[in-house]
Design a protein around this motif. Structure first.
Motif, short mmCIF file in Angstrom:
data_model
loop_
_atom_site.label_atom_id
_atom_site.label_comp_id
_atom_site.label_asym_id
_atom_site.label_seq_id
_atom_site.Cartn_x
_atom_site.Cartn_y
_atom_site.Cartn_z
N LEU A 272 0.86 -1.18 0.00
CA LEU A 272 0.00 0.00 0.00
C LEU A 272 0.90 1.23 0.00
O LEU A 272 1.57 1.52 0.99
N ASP A 273 0.97 1.91 -1.12
CA ASP A 273 1.80 3.10 -1.25
C ASP A 273 0.89 4.32 -1.12
O ASP A 273 0.01 4.54 -1.95
N MET A 274 1.12 5.12 -0.08
CA MET A 274 0.21 6.22 0.26
C MET A 274 0.55 7.53 -0.44
O MET A 274 -0.01 8.58 -0.11
N GLN A 275 1.45 7.51 -1.43
CA GLN A 275 1.96 8.75 -2.00
C GLN A 275 0.89 9.64 -2.62
O GLN A 275 1.06 10.87 -2.69
N LYS A 276 -0.21 9.08 -3.09
CA LYS A 276 -1.26 9.90 -3.71
C LYS A 276 -2.10 10.65 -2.67
O LYS A 276 -2.80 11.61 -3.00
N MET A 277 -2.02 10.21 -1.41
CA MET A 277 -2.77 10.88 -0.35
C MET A 277 -1.85 11.90 0.33
O MET A 277 -1.48 11.78 1.49
N ASN A 278 -1.46 12.90 -0.43
CA ASN A 278 -0.45 13.86 0.02
C ASN A 278 -1.00 15.28 0.16
O ASN A 278 -0.27 16.26 0.06
N HIS A 279 -2.30 15.39 0.40
CA HIS A 279 -2.93 16.69 0.51
C HIS A 279 -2.46 17.44 1.76
O HIS A 279 -2.15 16.83 2.79
N VAL A 280 -2.39 18.75 1.66
CA VAL A 280 -2.07 19.62 2.80
C VAL A 280 -3.00 20.82 2.73
O VAL A 280 -3.12 21.46 1.69
N SER A 281 -3.68 21.13 3.84
CA SER A 281 -4.55 22.30 3.87
C SER A 281 -4.55 22.90 5.26
O SER A 281 -4.17 22.25 6.24
N LEU A 282 -4.97 24.16 5.35
CA LEU A 282 -5.05 24.87 6.62
C LEU A 282 -6.49 25.27 6.90
O LEU A 282 -7.23 25.62 5.97
N SER A 283 -6.87 25.23 8.16
CA SER A 283 -8.20 25.73 8.54
C SER A 283 -8.25 27.24 8.31
O SER A 283 -7.21 27.91 8.21
N SER A 284 -9.44 27.78 8.23
CA SER A 284 -9.59 29.21 7.92
C SER A 284 -8.95 30.10 8.98
O SER A 284 -8.51 31.21 8.68
N ASP A 285 -8.87 29.60 10.23
CA ASP A 285 -8.25 30.39 11.30
C ASP A 285 -6.76 30.08 11.47
O ASP A 285 -6.12 30.59 12.40
N ASN A 286 -6.21 29.23 10.59
CA ASN A 286 -4.78 28.87 10.60
C ASN A 286 -4.36 28.05 11.81
O ASN A 286 -3.15 27.85 12.04
N LEU A 287 -5.29 27.54 12.59
CA LEU A 287 -4.93 26.84 13.83
C LEU A 287 -4.69 25.35 13.63
O LEU A 287 -4.05 24.71 14.47
N VAL A 288 -5.19 24.78 12.53
CA VAL A 288 -5.07 23.34 12.31
C VAL A 288 -4.66 23.08 10.86
O VAL A 288 -5.26 23.62 9.93
N ALA A 289 -3.63 22.25 10.69
CA ALA A 289 -3.22 21.80 9.36
C ALA A 289 -3.70 20.37 9.17
O ALA A 289 -3.48 19.52 10.02
N THR A 290 -4.37 20.12 8.06
CA THR A 290 -4.82 18.78 7.72
C THR A 290 -3.86 18.21 6.68
O THR A 290 -3.65 18.82 5.62
N VAL A 291 -3.29 17.04 6.99
CA VAL A 291 -2.19 16.51 6.19
C VAL A 291 -2.45 15.04 5.87
O VAL A 291 -2.85 14.26 6.75
#
Length: 453
Positions: free
Chosen positions: A117-136
């Motif tokens: 299982l190669d997870m390389q395609k699940m490489n998203h990075v985003s920030l919440s609107s208040d910049n307090l949480v990064a979703t990775v």
């Protein structure tokens, strides 16, 4: 058609025609195939039909080189859920790869006896609107994470080398440039999205599945496949850094400076030192988590004249630190200072299973590079002997602490056992709760598994 097989196909979204195709492909295997080979082949066909052929790579030949029966590249947590259900049904061995940085053989790879299982395609990075949480995503690498979030003037407690994968580091604890100030990387996780061994998708955080949340913060690959990390950010953008190089004959002076820095009664938790001692050069990388002039806490190092200043005193972004450090800091024996507050910070975030000593101490890592395969066992024996010698000296001097940092541990070590008998027992209870059939222990290849702890 067997009702159990029919139910399985329905459960992963396959039509009756696809189910017939799997059975037909399985019957077409050659006479010499083993039962294991037949099950792996059936897994690969089922995965292709369920996820789409673009997400499953089946090698044309499995006889010439050791490669997986197939490589599955999930894009979503639902993909991973289907994969785990197919693994369950066909009972096939598997390995999981995030960044593949671990040098331990087989930790993120597998031969023809299983699937990858190669997870390389699940490489998203985003920030919440208040910049307090990064979703990775688990397939992201730390350089990508920092590059994505630094324009909004925040950082996360993550790996120090840009090519290191997110998932392996976080599941092993994670040492960061910011650990002295904000604890381990695992303690910065707010929430995990987890696909359990049976394919169900759950969340683990302080309010939901809190025992699983505790276990994942340093407990390794024993509880499920992580498909999303929600990380607390820290309000750090610009930092100060400098890198100096010393000659081997200055080793004792540099080590004395390191000791003075870490034993300062007014230790500055904003400071970080990466000390790398090689046969040809000694590298000292200094970092301070806010812009400044050269901090006074680093005075012991300035008392030793460097052979070269590789990177001069600089105020720059955290993204620049990642770009710069990878090209300068070598992969030689390293010392990592762990401040007394690291364990306290972990407890303030709900605790973790690692049992990090509640006192200032350091972690030593021995790394070696060599050219000839014939020297493999010799080099390995020397590194093991070196580690044992450090342990012996520590015991003699009353300074040895029985803790092994999972991210830097060798395959012959047992970091899970070093967490303490109570924590190890608790981890095993949690493992049986969320994986009653112990599929992750039986079929997963590589990693520090509770089965071997």
């Amino acid at each position: 058609m067997n009702s159990t097989f029919s139910d399985f196909c329905h459960n992963i979204g396959l039509s009756e025609a696809s189910a017939v195709q799997i059975q037909k492909a399985s019957r077409q295997r050659t006479v010499g195939d083993t039962d294991e080979g037949s099950r792996i082949h059936s897994f690969c066909i089922a995965a292709q039909l369920s996820l789409g052929s673009e997400k499953v790579d089946v090698p044309p030949s499995q006889t010439c080189i050791a490669e997986p029966g197939c490589i599955v590249l999930p894009h979503t947590s639902n993909d991973v859920s289907k994969i785990m259900k197919i693994i369950n049904f066909f009972d096939v061995k598997f390995a999981i790869r995030s960044g593949g940085h671990s040098p331990n053989p087989g930790w993120s790879s597998i031969g023809s006896e299983g699937v990858l299982l190669d997870m390389q395609k699940m490489n998203h990075v985003s920030l919440s609107s208040d910049n307090l949480v990064a979703t990775v995503g688990p397939g992201a690498r730390w350089g990508e994470v920092i590059a994505a979030i630094s324009p909004r003037r925040v950082a996360v407690v993550g790996g120090r080398i840009p090519i290191v994968g997110v998932a392996g580091l976080l599941l092993g604890g994670g040492y960061s440039y910011l650990t002295g100030e904000f604890g381990t990387a695992a303690d910065s996780v707010k929430n995990y999205e987890v696909v359990l061994a049976d394919g169900s998708i759950v969340h683990a955080n302080g309010d939901e599945n809190s025992d699983l949340f505790w276990a994942l913060k340093g407990g390794g690959p024993n509880f499920g496949v992580i498909t999303r990390f929600d990380l607390f950010t820290v309000s750090i953008s610009d930092v100060w850094y400098e890198i100096m190089l010393y000659t081997p004959d200055q080793a004792f002076h540099v080590l004395d400076a390191f000791a003075q820095w870490q034993q300062d009664k007014d230790f500055d938790i904003k400071s970080s030192v990466t000390l790398s001692i090689g046969l040809d050069i000694i590298t000292v990388a200094l970092l301070y988590s806010t812009p400044t002039d050269p901090p006074s806490c680093f005075k012991p190092f300035y008392a030793v004249q460097p052979a070269q200043v590789a990177v001069p005193s600089t105020n720059g972004t955290s993204a620049q630190v990642y770009e710069m450090a990878y090209g300068v800091v070598s992969s030689e024996p390293m010392r990592h200072h762990v401040a007394a507050n690291v364990a306290d910070f972990g407890r303030s975030r709900g605790g973790n299973p690692m049992g990090i000593p509640q006192r200032a101490h350091q972690w030593w890592t021995t790394l070696a590079d060599w050219r000839e395969a014939k020297d493999d066992e010799l080099v390995r024996s020397v590194t093991i002997e070196t580690t044992q010698q450090w342990k012996k000296l520590g015991i003699q001097r009353g300074s040895y602490l029985p803790f092994t940092f999972m991210n830097d541990a060798s395959r012959d070590q047992n970091p899970l056992a070093s967490y303490g008998a109570d924590n190890l027992s608790k981890l095993k209870v949690i493992s049986r709760k969320y994986d009653p059939s112990q599929l992750l222990q039986r079929l997963q290849v590589g990693g520090f598994l509770l089965l071997r702890a």
